[in-house]
Design a protein around this motif. Structure first.
Motif, PDB file in Angstrom:
ATOM      1  N   ALA A 337     -32.041 -58.247   0.573  1.00 30.76           N
ATOM      2  CA  ALA A 337     -31.607 -57.014  -0.086  1.00 30.76           C
ATOM      3  C   ALA A 337     -32.700 -56.487  -1.018  1.00 30.76           C
ATOM      4  N   LYS A 338     -33.345 -57.377  -1.737  1.00 30.33           N
ATOM      5  CA  LYS A 338     -34.403 -56.958  -2.662  1.00 30.33           C
ATOM      6  C   LYS A 338     -35.632 -56.450  -1.910  1.00 30.33           C
ATOM      7  N   THR A 339     -35.955 -57.089  -0.786  1.00 27.94           N
ATOM      8  CA  THR A 339     -37.075 -56.619   0.037  1.00 27.94           C
ATOM      9  C   THR A 339     -36.794 -55.204   0.547  1.00 27.94           C
ATOM     10  N   PHE A 340     -35.592 -54.995   1.062  1.00 22.35           N
ATOM     11  CA  PHE A 340     -35.195 -53.673   1.557  1.00 22.35           C
ATOM     12  C   PHE A 340     -35.208 -52.658   0.422  1.00 22.35           C
ATOM     13  N   TYR A 341     -34.711 -53.069  -0.721  1.00 20.80           N
ATOM     14  CA  TYR A 341     -34.677 -52.216  -1.915  1.00 20.80           C
ATOM     15  C   TYR A 341     -36.073 -51.702  -2.261  1.00 20.80           C
ATOM     16  N   MET A 342     -37.069 -52.577  -2.180  1.00 22.93           N
ATOM     17  CA  MET A 342     -38.449 -52.195  -2.494  1.00 22.93           C
ATOM     18  C   MET A 342     -39.043 -51.315  -1.399  1.00 22.93           C
ATOM     19  N   ASP A 343     -38.761 -51.661  -0.138  1.00 26.31           N
ATOM     20  CA  ASP A 343     -39.358 -50.933   0.994  1.00 26.31           C
ATOM     21  C   ASP A 343     -38.763 -49.540   1.172  1.00 26.31           C
ATOM     22  N   HIS A 344     -37.503 -49.363   0.766  1.00 29.54           N
ATOM     23  CA  HIS A 344     -36.810 -48.102   1.065  1.00 29.54           C
ATOM     24  C   HIS A 344     -36.301 -47.391  -0.184  1.00 29.54           C
ATOM     25  N   ARG A 345     -36.956 -47.633  -1.287  1.00 33.91           N
ATOM     26  CA  ARG A 345     -36.738 -46.873  -2.517  1.00 33.91           C
ATOM     27  C   ARG A 345     -35.273 -46.853  -2.951  1.00 33.91           C
ATOM     28  N   GLY A 346     -34.641 -48.016  -2.885  1.00 33.48           N
ATOM     29  CA  GLY A 346     -33.269 -48.130  -3.354  1.00 33.48           C
ATOM     30  C   GLY A 346     -33.182 -47.980  -4.859  1.00 33.48           C
ATOM     31  N   THR A 347     -31.988 -47.683  -5.347  1.00 35.15           N
ATOM     32  CA  THR A 347     -31.797 -47.536  -6.799  1.00 35.15           C
ATOM     33  C   THR A 347     -31.130 -48.749  -7.424  1.00 35.15           C
ATOM     34  N   GLU A 348     -30.500 -49.591  -6.563  1.00 36.20           N
ATOM     35  CA  GLU A 348     -29.747 -50.720  -7.115  1.00 36.20           C
ATOM     36  C   GLU A 348     -29.412 -51.728  -6.022  1.00 36.20           C
ATOM     37  N   VAL A 349     -29.432 -53.033  -6.391  1.00 42.57           N
ATOM     38  CA  VAL A 349     -28.881 -54.091  -5.538  1.00 42.57           C
ATOM     39  C   VAL A 349     -27.626 -54.582  -6.226  1.00 42.57           C
ATOM     40  N   ILE A 350     -26.504 -54.560  -5.510  1.00 35.36           N
ATOM     41  CA  ILE A 350     -25.221 -54.832  -6.144  1.00 35.36           C
ATOM     42  C   ILE A 350     -24.389 -55.792  -5.295  1.00 35.36           C
ATOM     43  N   HIS A 351     -23.580 -56.610  -5.957  1.00 33.78           N
ATOM     44  CA  HIS A 351     -22.700 -57.541  -5.249  1.00 33.78           C
ATOM     45  C   HIS A 351     -21.349 -56.861  -5.019  1.00 33.78           C
ATOM     46  N   PHE A 352     -20.618 -57.343  -4.031  1.00 35.11           N
ATOM     47  CA  PHE A 352     -19.369 -56.693  -3.616  1.00 35.11           C
ATOM     48  C   PHE A 352     -18.406 -56.466  -4.779  1.00 35.11           C
ATOM     49  N   GLN A 353     -18.154 -57.506  -5.582  1.00 37.68           N
ATOM     50  CA  GLN A 353     -17.153 -57.394  -6.645  1.00 37.68           C
ATOM     51  C   GLN A 353     -17.555 -56.445  -7.762  1.00 37.68           C
ATOM     52  N   ASP A 354     -18.836 -56.034  -7.765  1.00 38.75           N
ATOM     53  CA  ASP A 354     -19.304 -55.120  -8.815  1.00 38.75           C
ATOM     54  C   ASP A 354     -19.302 -53.656  -8.384  1.00 38.75           C
ATOM     55  N   ILE A 355     -18.924 -53.397  -7.140  1.00 39.70           N
ATOM     56  CA  ILE A 355     -18.905 -52.017  -6.638  1.00 39.70           C
ATOM     57  C   ILE A 355     -17.684 -51.296  -7.200  1.00 39.70           C
ATOM     58  N   LYS A 356     -17.900 -50.121  -7.767  1.00 44.61           N
ATOM     59  CA  LYS A 356     -16.827 -49.320  -8.357  1.00 44.61           C
ATOM     60  C   LYS A 356     -16.467 -48.166  -7.402  1.00 44.61           C
ATOM     61  N   VAL A 357     -15.195 -47.813  -7.412  1.00 46.10           N
ATOM     62  CA  VAL A 357     -14.724 -46.771  -6.503  1.00 46.10           C
ATOM     63  C   VAL A 357     -15.431 -45.440  -6.736  1.00 46.10           C
ATOM     64  N   ASP A 358     -15.703 -45.092  -8.004  1.00 48.17           N
ATOM     65  CA  ASP A 358     -16.390 -43.830  -8.303  1.00 48.17           C
ATOM     66  C   ASP A 358     -17.792 -43.803  -7.702  1.00 48.17           C
ATOM     67  N   GLU A 359     -18.475 -44.964  -7.717  1.00 49.00           N
ATOM     68  CA  GLU A 359     -19.826 -45.051  -7.163  1.00 49.00           C
ATOM     69  C   GLU A 359     -19.818 -44.806  -5.650  1.00 49.00           C
ATOM     70  N   VAL A 360     -18.755 -45.256  -5.002  1.00 49.25           N
ATOM     71  CA  VAL A 360     -18.638 -45.058  -3.545  1.00 49.25           C
ATOM     72  C   VAL A 360     -18.524 -43.583  -3.215  1.00 49.25           C
ATOM     73  N   TYR A 361     -17.649 -42.882  -3.932  1.00 47.55           N
ATOM     74  CA  TYR A 361     -17.439 -41.463  -3.637  1.00 47.55           C
ATOM     75  C   TYR A 361     -18.628 -40.604  -4.077  1.00 47.55           C
ATOM     76  N   GLN A 362     -19.382 -41.080  -5.051  1.00 46.69           N
ATOM     77  CA  GLN A 362     -20.584 -40.339  -5.474  1.00 46.69           C
ATOM     78  C   GLN A 362     -21.632 -40.281  -4.373  1.00 46.69           C
ATOM     79  N   LEU A 363     -21.582 -41.247  -3.450  1.00 44.65           N
ATOM     80  CA  LEU A 363     -22.537 -41.234  -2.350  1.00 44.65           C
ATOM     81  C   LEU A 363     -22.372 -40.023  -1.446  1.00 44.65           C
ATOM     82  N   ASP A 364     -21.208 -39.380  -1.474  1.00 47.08           N
ATOM     83  CA  ASP A 364     -20.980 -38.181  -0.657  1.00 47.08           C
ATOM     84  C   ASP A 364     -21.552 -36.935  -1.287  1.00 47.08           C
ATOM     85  N   GLU A 365     -21.929 -37.012  -2.545  1.00 43.38           N
ATOM     86  CA  GLU A 365     -22.398 -35.806  -3.253  1.00 43.38           C
ATOM     87  C   GLU A 365     -23.849 -35.501  -2.910  1.00 43.38           C
TER      88      GLU A 365
END
Length: 365
Positions: A337-365
Protein backbone atom coordinates in the motif's frame (compact mmCIF):
# COMPACT_ATOMS: atom_id res chain seq x y z
CA UNK A 1 -23.33 4.30 -88.06
CA UNK A 2 -25.07 7.10 -86.17
CA UNK A 3 -27.66 4.63 -84.84
CA UNK A 4 -24.90 2.25 -83.76
CA UNK A 5 -23.01 4.98 -81.90
CA UNK A 6 -26.22 6.19 -80.28
CA UNK A 7 -26.98 2.64 -79.13
CA UNK A 8 -23.51 2.30 -77.64
CA UNK A 9 -23.92 5.62 -75.85
CA UNK A 10 -27.26 4.58 -74.37
CA UNK A 11 -25.80 1.23 -73.29
CA UNK A 12 -22.82 2.95 -71.67
CA UNK A 13 -25.09 5.37 -69.79
CA UNK A 14 -27.28 2.49 -68.64
CA UNK A 15 -24.30 0.52 -67.35
CA UNK A 16 -22.98 3.64 -65.61
CA UNK A 17 -26.35 4.19 -63.93
CA UNK A 18 -26.48 0.57 -62.84
CA UNK A 19 -22.97 0.81 -61.39
CA UNK A 20 -24.04 3.82 -59.34
CA UNK A 21 -27.05 1.93 -58.04
CA UNK A 22 -24.86 -1.04 -57.21
CA UNK A 23 -22.47 1.01 -55.09
CA UNK A 24 -22.67 -0.13 -51.45
CA UNK A 25 -23.69 2.37 -48.79
CA UNK A 26 -20.68 3.55 -46.79
CA UNK A 27 -21.06 4.22 -43.06
CA UNK A 28 -17.71 6.01 -42.88
CA UNK A 29 -17.68 9.75 -42.16
CA UNK A 30 -17.02 11.78 -45.29
CA UNK A 31 -16.16 14.87 -43.25
CA UNK A 32 -14.57 15.37 -39.83
CA UNK A 33 -16.80 13.38 -37.46
CA UNK A 34 -18.31 14.90 -34.33
CA UNK A 35 -16.78 13.03 -31.38
CA UNK A 36 -18.26 13.97 -28.02
CA UNK A 37 -16.30 11.78 -25.60
CA UNK A 38 -13.39 13.13 -23.60
CA UNK A 39 -9.78 11.98 -23.73
CA UNK A 40 -7.62 10.11 -26.22
CA UNK A 41 -10.10 7.21 -26.34
CA UNK A 42 -12.85 9.33 -27.95
CA UNK A 43 -12.22 7.81 -31.41
CA UNK A 44 -13.67 4.43 -30.44
CA UNK A 45 -16.89 2.93 -29.08
CA UNK A 46 -16.56 2.23 -25.32
CA UNK A 47 -18.67 -0.93 -25.59
CA UNK A 48 -17.11 -2.81 -28.53
CA UNK A 49 -14.05 -0.70 -29.39
CA UNK A 50 -14.95 -0.13 -33.03
CA UNK A 51 -13.94 3.02 -34.86
CA UNK A 52 -16.54 5.78 -34.60
CA UNK A 53 -15.27 7.35 -37.80
CA UNK A 54 -15.67 4.10 -39.74
CA UNK A 55 -19.18 3.53 -38.39
CA UNK A 56 -20.12 7.16 -38.07
CA UNK A 57 -23.43 6.99 -39.94
CA UNK A 58 -24.81 4.52 -37.39
CA UNK A 59 -23.28 6.38 -34.42
CA UNK A 60 -25.38 7.26 -31.35
CA UNK A 61 -24.61 9.26 -28.21
CA UNK A 62 -25.98 9.26 -24.67
CA UNK A 63 -25.26 10.62 -21.21
CA UNK A 64 -24.63 8.46 -18.14
CA UNK A 65 -23.34 8.97 -14.59
CA UNK A 66 -23.87 12.66 -13.95
CA UNK A 67 -23.98 13.64 -17.61
CA UNK A 68 -20.89 11.75 -18.74
CA UNK A 69 -20.92 11.60 -22.55
CA UNK A 70 -20.76 8.25 -24.34
CA UNK A 71 -20.67 7.64 -28.08
CA UNK A 72 -21.39 4.31 -29.73
CA UNK A 73 -20.83 2.79 -33.15
CA UNK A 74 -24.42 1.54 -33.25
CA UNK A 75 -27.84 1.37 -31.65
CA UNK A 76 -26.90 -2.16 -30.56
CA UNK A 77 -24.03 -0.89 -28.39
CA UNK A 78 -26.33 1.77 -26.94
CA UNK A 79 -28.70 -1.09 -26.01
CA UNK A 80 -25.81 -2.89 -24.29
CA UNK A 81 -25.00 0.20 -22.22
CA UNK A 82 -28.66 0.68 -21.42
CA UNK A 83 -28.75 -2.70 -19.65
CA UNK A 84 -26.17 -1.37 -17.23
CA UNK A 85 -26.95 2.32 -16.92
CA UNK A 86 -30.69 2.61 -17.69
CA UNK A 87 -30.04 5.50 -20.08
CA UNK A 88 -32.49 8.40 -20.28
CA UNK A 89 -33.56 8.07 -23.92
CA UNK A 90 -34.33 11.79 -24.07
CA UNK A 91 -30.56 12.41 -24.02
CA UNK A 92 -29.88 10.11 -26.98
CA UNK A 93 -28.69 11.63 -30.22
CA UNK A 94 -27.90 9.99 -33.56
CA UNK A 95 -26.00 10.86 -36.73
CA UNK A 96 -28.19 11.69 -39.73
CA UNK A 97 -27.09 9.11 -42.32
CA UNK A 98 -27.45 11.68 -45.12
CA UNK A 99 -26.19 14.99 -43.74
CA UNK A 100 -23.91 13.48 -41.02
CA UNK A 101 -25.27 16.02 -38.54
CA UNK A 102 -25.92 14.97 -34.95
CA UNK A 103 -29.68 15.12 -34.33
CA UNK A 104 -32.16 14.18 -31.60
CA UNK A 105 -32.93 10.49 -31.90
CA UNK A 106 -36.48 10.94 -30.56
CA UNK A 107 -37.52 12.93 -33.64
CA UNK A 108 -35.51 10.97 -36.23
CA UNK A 109 -36.94 8.69 -38.92
CA UNK A 110 -35.27 5.28 -38.68
CA UNK A 111 -35.01 2.96 -41.67
CA UNK A 112 -34.75 -0.63 -40.45
CA UNK A 113 -34.18 -3.83 -42.39
CA UNK A 114 -32.55 -2.26 -45.45
CA UNK A 115 -30.04 -4.02 -47.69
CA UNK A 116 -27.25 -2.19 -45.87
CA UNK A 117 -25.41 -4.51 -43.48
CA UNK A 118 -26.18 -3.89 -39.83
CA UNK A 119 -23.55 -2.56 -37.43
CA UNK A 120 -23.06 -5.21 -34.70
CA UNK A 121 -26.52 -6.57 -35.53
CA UNK A 122 -28.30 -8.65 -38.15
CA UNK A 123 -30.83 -5.90 -38.96
CA UNK A 124 -29.55 -2.50 -40.05
CA UNK A 125 -30.88 0.69 -38.48
CA UNK A 126 -30.07 4.10 -39.97
CA UNK A 127 -31.56 7.44 -38.95
CA UNK A 128 -32.58 10.52 -40.93
CA UNK A 129 -33.73 13.95 -39.82
CA UNK A 130 -36.10 14.35 -42.77
CA UNK A 131 -38.72 11.76 -43.67
CA UNK A 132 -38.19 12.55 -47.35
CA UNK A 133 -34.53 11.51 -47.05
CA UNK A 134 -35.56 8.25 -45.38
CA UNK A 135 -38.02 7.53 -48.20
CA UNK A 136 -35.38 8.31 -50.81
CA UNK A 137 -33.00 5.90 -49.08
CA UNK A 138 -35.66 3.17 -49.09
CA UNK A 139 -36.07 3.49 -52.88
CA UNK A 140 -32.47 2.37 -53.27
CA UNK A 141 -31.84 0.14 -50.27
CA UNK A 142 -35.36 -0.94 -49.17
CA UNK A 143 -36.41 -1.20 -45.53
CA UNK A 144 -39.22 0.49 -43.61
CA UNK A 145 -39.55 3.67 -41.55
CA UNK A 146 -40.07 3.43 -37.78
CA UNK A 147 -39.62 5.74 -34.80
CA UNK A 148 -36.59 5.75 -32.50
CA UNK A 149 -38.69 4.11 -29.81
CA UNK A 150 -39.53 1.21 -32.15
CA UNK A 151 -35.95 0.89 -33.47
CA UNK A 152 -34.56 0.87 -29.92
CA UNK A 153 -37.13 -1.72 -28.87
CA UNK A 154 -36.01 -3.91 -31.79
CA UNK A 155 -32.37 -3.49 -30.76
CA UNK A 156 -33.12 -4.56 -27.19
CA UNK A 157 -35.18 -7.57 -28.27
CA UNK A 158 -32.49 -8.86 -30.66
CA UNK A 159 -29.60 -8.07 -28.30
CA UNK A 160 -29.04 -11.63 -27.12
CA UNK A 161 -28.98 -13.10 -30.64
CA UNK A 162 -26.84 -10.21 -31.94
CA UNK A 163 -24.31 -10.72 -29.15
CA UNK A 164 -24.21 -14.45 -29.94
CA UNK A 165 -23.64 -13.71 -33.64
CA UNK A 166 -20.79 -11.29 -32.92
CA UNK A 167 -19.24 -13.58 -30.30
CA UNK A 168 -19.20 -16.47 -32.76
CA UNK A 169 -17.33 -14.35 -35.29
CA UNK A 170 -14.85 -13.14 -32.68
CA UNK A 171 -14.13 -16.64 -31.40
CA UNK A 172 -13.57 -18.03 -34.89
CA UNK A 173 -11.59 -15.20 -36.47
CA UNK A 174 -10.91 -12.10 -34.39
CA UNK A 175 -9.50 -13.54 -31.15
CA UNK A 176 -7.02 -15.89 -32.93
CA UNK A 177 -5.88 -13.03 -35.17
CA UNK A 178 -5.53 -10.68 -32.21
CA UNK A 179 -3.48 -13.18 -30.23
CA UNK A 180 -1.16 -13.78 -33.18
CA UNK A 181 -0.58 -10.06 -33.71
CA UNK A 182 -0.13 -9.41 -29.99
CA UNK A 183 2.50 -12.13 -29.58
CA UNK A 184 4.46 -11.01 -32.66
CA UNK A 185 4.15 -7.24 -32.63
CA UNK A 186 3.29 -5.99 -29.16
CA UNK A 187 4.83 -5.35 -25.76
CA UNK A 188 4.07 -8.50 -23.76
CA UNK A 189 3.82 -6.51 -20.55
CA UNK A 190 0.51 -4.89 -21.57
CA UNK A 191 -1.90 -5.54 -18.70
CA UNK A 192 -5.53 -5.31 -19.89
CA UNK A 193 -6.71 -5.30 -16.27
CA UNK A 194 -5.43 -1.73 -16.02
CA UNK A 195 -8.26 -0.50 -18.25
CA UNK A 196 -11.93 0.08 -17.48
CA UNK A 197 -13.09 0.38 -21.10
CA UNK A 198 -11.83 -1.22 -24.31
CA UNK A 199 -11.50 2.17 -26.03
CA UNK A 200 -9.06 3.26 -23.30
CA UNK A 201 -6.94 0.19 -24.03
CA UNK A 202 -7.00 0.87 -27.79
CA UNK A 203 -6.01 4.49 -27.23
CA UNK A 204 -3.04 3.48 -25.07
CA UNK A 205 -1.85 0.85 -27.54
CA UNK A 206 -1.95 3.40 -30.36
CA UNK A 207 -0.80 6.57 -28.62
CA UNK A 208 1.84 4.97 -26.39
CA UNK A 209 3.18 2.74 -29.18
CA UNK A 210 2.78 -0.44 -27.12
CA UNK A 211 2.70 -2.34 -30.41
CA UNK A 212 4.44 -1.86 -33.72
CA UNK A 213 2.28 0.28 -36.07
CA UNK A 214 -1.06 -1.45 -36.63
CA UNK A 215 -3.90 -0.83 -39.04
CA UNK A 216 -7.31 -0.21 -37.48
CA UNK A 217 -8.47 -3.80 -38.14
CA UNK A 218 -5.33 -5.19 -36.49
CA UNK A 219 -5.60 -2.78 -33.56
CA UNK A 220 -9.21 -3.82 -33.00
CA UNK A 221 -8.29 -7.52 -33.05
CA UNK A 222 -5.49 -7.04 -30.52
CA UNK A 223 -7.68 -4.94 -28.22
CA UNK A 224 -10.52 -7.49 -28.33
CA UNK A 225 -8.16 -10.38 -27.61
CA UNK A 226 -6.57 -8.57 -24.66
CA UNK A 227 -9.77 -7.14 -23.20
CA UNK A 228 -12.15 -10.04 -23.73
CA UNK A 229 -9.86 -13.09 -23.59
CA UNK A 230 -6.50 -12.46 -21.93
CA UNK A 231 -7.94 -10.24 -19.21
CA UNK A 232 -10.18 -13.02 -17.92
CA UNK A 233 -7.89 -15.88 -18.89
CA UNK A 234 -5.07 -14.49 -16.78
CA UNK A 235 -7.35 -14.15 -13.77
CA UNK A 236 -8.59 -17.73 -14.17
CA UNK A 237 -5.01 -18.85 -13.61
CA UNK A 238 -4.94 -17.08 -10.24
CA UNK A 239 -6.38 -19.07 -7.35
CA UNK A 240 -8.60 -17.43 -4.76
CA UNK A 241 -9.98 -14.66 -6.97
CA UNK A 242 -13.44 -13.24 -6.33
CA UNK A 243 -15.96 -15.15 -8.42
CA UNK A 244 -18.77 -13.13 -9.98
CA UNK A 245 -21.51 -14.41 -12.27
CA UNK A 246 -22.44 -12.47 -15.40
CA UNK A 247 -25.88 -11.49 -14.08
CA UNK A 248 -24.64 -9.85 -10.85
CA UNK A 249 -25.09 -6.09 -10.68
CA UNK A 250 -23.62 -3.72 -8.13
CA UNK A 251 -26.55 -2.78 -5.80
CA UNK A 252 -25.23 0.79 -5.54
CA UNK A 253 -24.57 1.82 -9.17
CA UNK A 254 -26.22 -1.01 -11.13
CA UNK A 255 -23.14 -1.90 -13.20
CA UNK A 256 -22.35 -5.50 -14.18
CA UNK A 257 -19.53 -6.46 -11.82
CA UNK A 258 -18.00 -9.27 -13.94
CA UNK A 259 -16.80 -6.67 -16.44
CA UNK A 260 -14.41 -5.22 -13.84
CA UNK A 261 -12.57 -8.20 -12.28
CA UNK A 262 -9.67 -6.05 -11.04
CA UNK A 263 -12.08 -4.12 -8.81
CA UNK A 264 -14.52 -6.83 -7.68
CA UNK A 265 -15.59 -6.87 -4.03
CA UNK A 266 -18.22 -8.80 -2.06
CA UNK A 267 -20.16 -8.72 1.21
CA UNK A 268 -21.56 -12.00 2.59
CA UNK A 269 -24.55 -12.46 4.87
CA UNK A 270 -24.39 -16.19 5.53
CA UNK A 271 -25.09 -17.93 2.20
CA UNK A 272 -26.26 -14.71 0.56
CA UNK A 273 -23.84 -12.18 -0.92
CA UNK A 274 -23.71 -8.93 -2.89
CA UNK A 275 -21.04 -8.03 -5.44
CA UNK A 276 -19.62 -4.56 -6.11
CA UNK A 277 -17.49 -2.97 -8.82
CA UNK A 278 -15.18 -1.35 -6.30
CA UNK A 279 -14.46 -0.74 -2.63
CA UNK A 280 -16.17 2.65 -2.68
CA UNK A 281 -19.57 1.21 -3.58
CA UNK A 282 -19.05 -1.72 -1.21
CA UNK A 283 -18.50 0.71 1.66
CA UNK A 284 -21.59 2.74 0.78
CA UNK A 285 -23.59 -0.45 1.16
CA UNK A 286 -21.64 -1.58 4.23
CA UNK A 287 -22.33 1.54 6.29
CA UNK A 288 -26.08 1.09 5.82
CA UNK A 289 -26.14 -2.70 6.23
CA UNK A 290 -23.65 -3.72 8.94
CA UNK A 291 -25.82 -6.28 10.69
CA UNK A 292 -25.21 -10.03 10.25
CA UNK A 293 -22.18 -9.70 7.95
CA UNK A 294 -20.18 -12.94 7.87
CA UNK A 295 -17.41 -12.01 5.42
CA UNK A 296 -16.17 -9.09 3.30
CA UNK A 297 -13.80 -9.65 0.36
CA UNK A 298 -11.92 -7.14 -1.78
CA UNK A 299 -9.38 -7.63 -4.57
CA UNK A 300 -5.72 -6.94 -3.81
CA UNK A 301 -4.61 -4.47 -6.48
CA UNK A 302 -1.23 -6.11 -7.10
CA UNK A 303 -1.92 -9.84 -6.74
CA UNK A 304 -5.55 -9.75 -7.92
CA UNK A 305 -6.38 -12.26 -5.18
CA UNK A 306 -9.38 -12.08 -2.86
CA UNK A 307 -8.39 -10.74 0.57
CA UNK A 308 -10.15 -10.03 3.85
CA UNK A 309 -11.43 -6.46 3.54
CA UNK A 310 -11.33 -5.85 7.28
CA UNK A 311 -7.62 -6.69 7.47
CA UNK A 312 -6.62 -4.80 4.30
CA UNK A 313 -4.92 -1.44 3.80
CA UNK A 314 -6.38 1.17 1.43
CA UNK A 315 -4.78 3.98 -0.55
CA UNK A 316 -6.97 7.06 -0.90
CA UNK A 317 -6.62 9.90 -3.42
CA UNK A 318 -4.33 8.21 -5.97
CA UNK A 319 -4.23 8.89 -9.71
CA UNK A 320 -5.68 5.43 -10.45
CA UNK A 321 -9.42 5.39 -11.11
CA UNK A 322 -11.91 2.55 -10.82
CA UNK A 323 -15.13 1.98 -12.78
CA UNK A 324 -16.85 4.67 -10.71
CA UNK A 325 -13.99 7.18 -10.61
CA UNK A 326 -11.99 7.91 -7.45
CA UNK A 327 -11.45 4.72 -5.46
CA UNK A 328 -10.00 3.23 -2.32
CA UNK A 329 -7.29 0.86 -3.61
CA UNK A 330 -6.95 -2.29 -1.44
CA UNK A 331 -3.79 -4.20 -0.46
CA UNK A 332 -3.16 -7.15 1.82
CA UNK A 333 0.24 -5.86 2.89
CA UNK A 334 0.88 -2.40 4.26
CA UNK A 335 4.24 -2.27 2.46
CA UNK A 336 2.47 -2.71 -0.90
CA UNK A 337 0.00 0.00 0.00
CA UNK A 338 2.82 2.41 0.84
CA UNK A 339 4.67 1.59 -2.39
CA UNK A 340 1.50 2.26 -4.40
CA UNK A 341 0.89 5.42 -2.37
CA UNK A 342 4.31 6.77 -3.39
CA UNK A 343 4.08 5.66 -7.04
CA UNK A 344 0.57 7.01 -7.64
CA UNK A 345 0.47 10.19 -5.58
CA UNK A 346 -1.95 8.94 -2.95
CA UNK A 347 -3.04 11.21 -0.11
CA UNK A 348 -3.43 8.60 2.62
CA UNK A 349 -2.94 4.93 3.57
CA UNK A 350 -5.78 3.85 5.82
CA UNK A 351 -6.97 0.68 7.57
CA UNK A 352 -10.52 -0.60 7.16
CA UNK A 353 -11.77 0.28 10.66
CA UNK A 354 -10.55 3.86 10.25
CA UNK A 355 -12.56 4.60 7.10
CA UNK A 356 -15.35 7.13 7.73
CA UNK A 357 -18.59 7.24 5.77
CA UNK A 358 -18.14 10.94 4.91
CA UNK A 359 -14.71 10.20 3.40
CA UNK A 360 -16.27 7.56 1.13
CA UNK A 361 -18.89 9.91 -0.27
CA UNK A 362 -16.33 12.70 -0.69
CA UNK A 363 -14.64 10.54 -3.31
CA UNK A 364 -17.60 11.26 -5.63
CA UNK A 365 -17.01 15.00 -5.49
Amino acid sequence: MLFKNLSLLILSLSLFSLSLLAQPFSKTATNTPVLIQKGKQKEWCPVCGMSLKKFYKTSHTSQINNHKDRQYCSLRCLAVDNKEYKIDTQTVKVVDAKTEQVIDASSAFYVVGSKVRGTMTKVSKLAFKEESDAKEFIKKYRGKIVSFEDAFSMAKKSLQSDIAMVTNKKEKKIYPMGRKIFEKRCNQDIDPNNYIEINELKADIKKSQLCKPLKEKQLQAVALYLFEVKRFGDLENITDTIKVSKDEKCPICGMFVYKYPRWAAQIFYGEKHYSFDGVKDLLKYYFDNKENITKILVTDYYSQKAIDAQKAYYVVGSDIYGPMGNELIPFKRESDAKTFYMDHRGTEVIHFQDIKVDEVYQLDE
